[in-house]
Write a protein that holds these residues in place. Structure first.
Motif, PDB file in Angstrom:
ATOM      1  N   MET A  97       0.968  -1.396  -0.163  1.00 57.55           N
ATOM      2  CA  MET A  97      -0.050  -0.025   0.017  1.00 57.55           C
ATOM      3  C   MET A  97       0.794   1.132   0.017  1.00 57.55           C
ATOM      4  O   MET A  97       1.858   1.232   1.009  1.00 57.55           O
ATOM      5  N   THR A  98       0.697   1.941  -1.108  1.00 56.80           N
ATOM      6  CA  THR A  98       1.782   3.386  -1.107  1.00 56.80           C
ATOM      7  C   THR A  98       0.631   4.364  -1.335  1.00 56.80           C
ATOM      8  O   THR A  98      -0.172   4.470  -2.029  1.00 56.80           O
ATOM      9  N   TRP A 108       6.317  13.886   0.143  1.00 55.26           N
ATOM     10  CA  TRP A 108       6.589  12.394   0.513  1.00 55.26           C
ATOM     11  C   TRP A 108       5.811  11.418   0.121  1.00 55.26           C
ATOM     12  O   TRP A 108       4.579  11.512  -0.474  1.00 55.26           O
ATOM     13  N   THR A 109       6.313  10.089   0.648  1.00 56.41           N
ATOM     14  CA  THR A 109       5.631   8.900   0.162  1.00 56.41           C
ATOM     15  C   THR A 109       5.841   8.008   1.305  1.00 56.41           C
ATOM     16  O   THR A 109       6.707   7.890   2.002  1.00 56.41           O
ATOM     17  N   ARG A 110       4.781   7.133   1.535  1.00 61.71           N
ATOM     18  CA  ARG A 110       4.714   6.291   2.582  1.00 61.71           C
ATOM     19  C   ARG A 110       4.116   4.756   1.929  1.00 61.71           C
ATOM     20  O   ARG A 110       3.345   4.869   1.299  1.00 61.71           O
ATOM     21  N   THR A 111       4.950   3.909   2.263  1.00 59.53           N
ATOM     22  CA  THR A 111       4.677   2.580   1.825  1.00 59.53           C
ATOM     23  C   THR A 111       4.641   1.468   3.023  1.00 59.53           C
ATOM     24  O   THR A 111       5.299   1.294   3.773  1.00 59.53           O
ATOM     25  N   THR A 112       3.476   0.555   2.926  1.00 57.35           N
ATOM     26  CA  THR A 112       3.073  -0.394   3.907  1.00 57.35           C
ATOM     27  C   THR A 112       3.291  -1.625   3.336  1.00 57.35           C
ATOM     28  O   THR A 112       2.598  -1.904   2.300  1.00 57.35           O
ATOM     29  N   THR A 113       3.938  -2.725   3.789  1.00 53.49           N
ATOM     30  CA  THR A 113       3.819  -4.089   3.019  1.00 53.49           C
ATOM     31  C   THR A 113       3.094  -5.055   4.184  1.00 53.49           C
ATOM     32  O   THR A 113       3.496  -5.046   5.276  1.00 53.49           O
TER      33      THR A 113
END
Length: 263
Positions: free
Chosen positions: A166-167, A175-180
């Protein structure tokens, strides 16, 4: 004091004032309230009150979702993405919430992997934030980020064959945030959604913040425009179905507008 020294005093004062206005402490005062994990932990985004769940290529209603959902068999969708401009809210005394997101699953089952933003009115203040969620857990706020009305966002959820990524990217703030994540138990990847929502807060569907209009662009599933899948149009209504809370416009080329109608 001579006129010359008086003028010099004014110049120094003006320079000092200019410097003060440029300091981070004063600049920060222009930043709206931001979503905290304490707030996010009480929010959830599961679909509620869906009428005619078995319909396909149809207009249906829900008590908390508004937008489009492409549906299919197990494994039909492995990615969903869309972009939008973060709506602003003007707040009175009422506490209201609104969220904007993309996700996989959730339409025809209890699984859901999603990421997005929100614009709320809490304690009389506009509160903005960014989050991700994998049901049945509640929403999780992204830490260390700032969200403002007018920010440009792109959200993507992708299934890689073993995990969900999920990005969420804010090109305005940079900014960018990524969750796996392994995903919801029993996920099926049977639907892909682009949604404006009145989230569930403390176990009840919240009053919907007046977000005006949010326009989703570049809405795609599996790399193709969402409208090529003949998605279901979801209209958000009161529980009785008599009052429209939010209404999506027609979708074309992966773009549609969603309009606030009532809390």
């Amino acid at each position: 004091m001579s006129p010359r020294s008086s003028a010099g005093f004014v110049l120094v004062t003006a320079a000092a004032l200019t410097a003060a206005l440029a300091t981070p402490s004063l600049a920060a005062s222009n930043t709206p309230a931001q979503l905290t994990q304490a707030i996010a932990s009480h929010e959830s985004h599961a679909l509620r009150g869906l009428a005619r769940p078995g319909e396909v290529n149809a207009t249906v209603s829900s008590t908390n979702w508004s937008g489009y959902a492409a549906t299919g068999s197990t494994g039909a969708y492995t990615s969903v993405t869309s972009a939008w401009t973060q709506p602003s809210v003007s707040c009175g005394s009422a506490t209201t919430y609104s969220s904007f997101w993309v996700g996989l699953d959730g339409y025809s089952n209890s699984a859901l992997e999603q990421t997005g933003t929100e614009a709320d009115c809490i304690g009389g203040k506009a509160t903005y934030g960014a989050w991700w969620e994998v049901l049945p857990a509640s929403e999780s706020a992204y830490s260390g980020v700032t969200v403002k009305g007018g920010d440009k966002f792109t959200a993507t959820v992708t299934y890689t064959g073993s995990t969900f990524t999920m990005t969420l990217a804010d090109s305005t703030q940079g900014w960018t945030r990524t969750t796996t994540h392994a995903g919801s138990s029993g996920f099926k990847n049977a639907s892909a959604e682009v949604i404006a929502e009145a989230p569930e807060v403390g176990g009840s569907v919240a009053s919907l913040a007046n977000f005006g209009t949010v326009t989703f662009t570049g809405a795609k599933a599996n790399g193709s425009n969402l409208d090529t899948y003949s998605p279901n149009e979801i209209v958000m209504t009161k529980s009785s179905g008599s009052t429209v809370r939010a209404q999506p416009g027609s979708i074309s080329g992966g773009s549609f507008a969603d309009v606030w109608k009532a809390s």
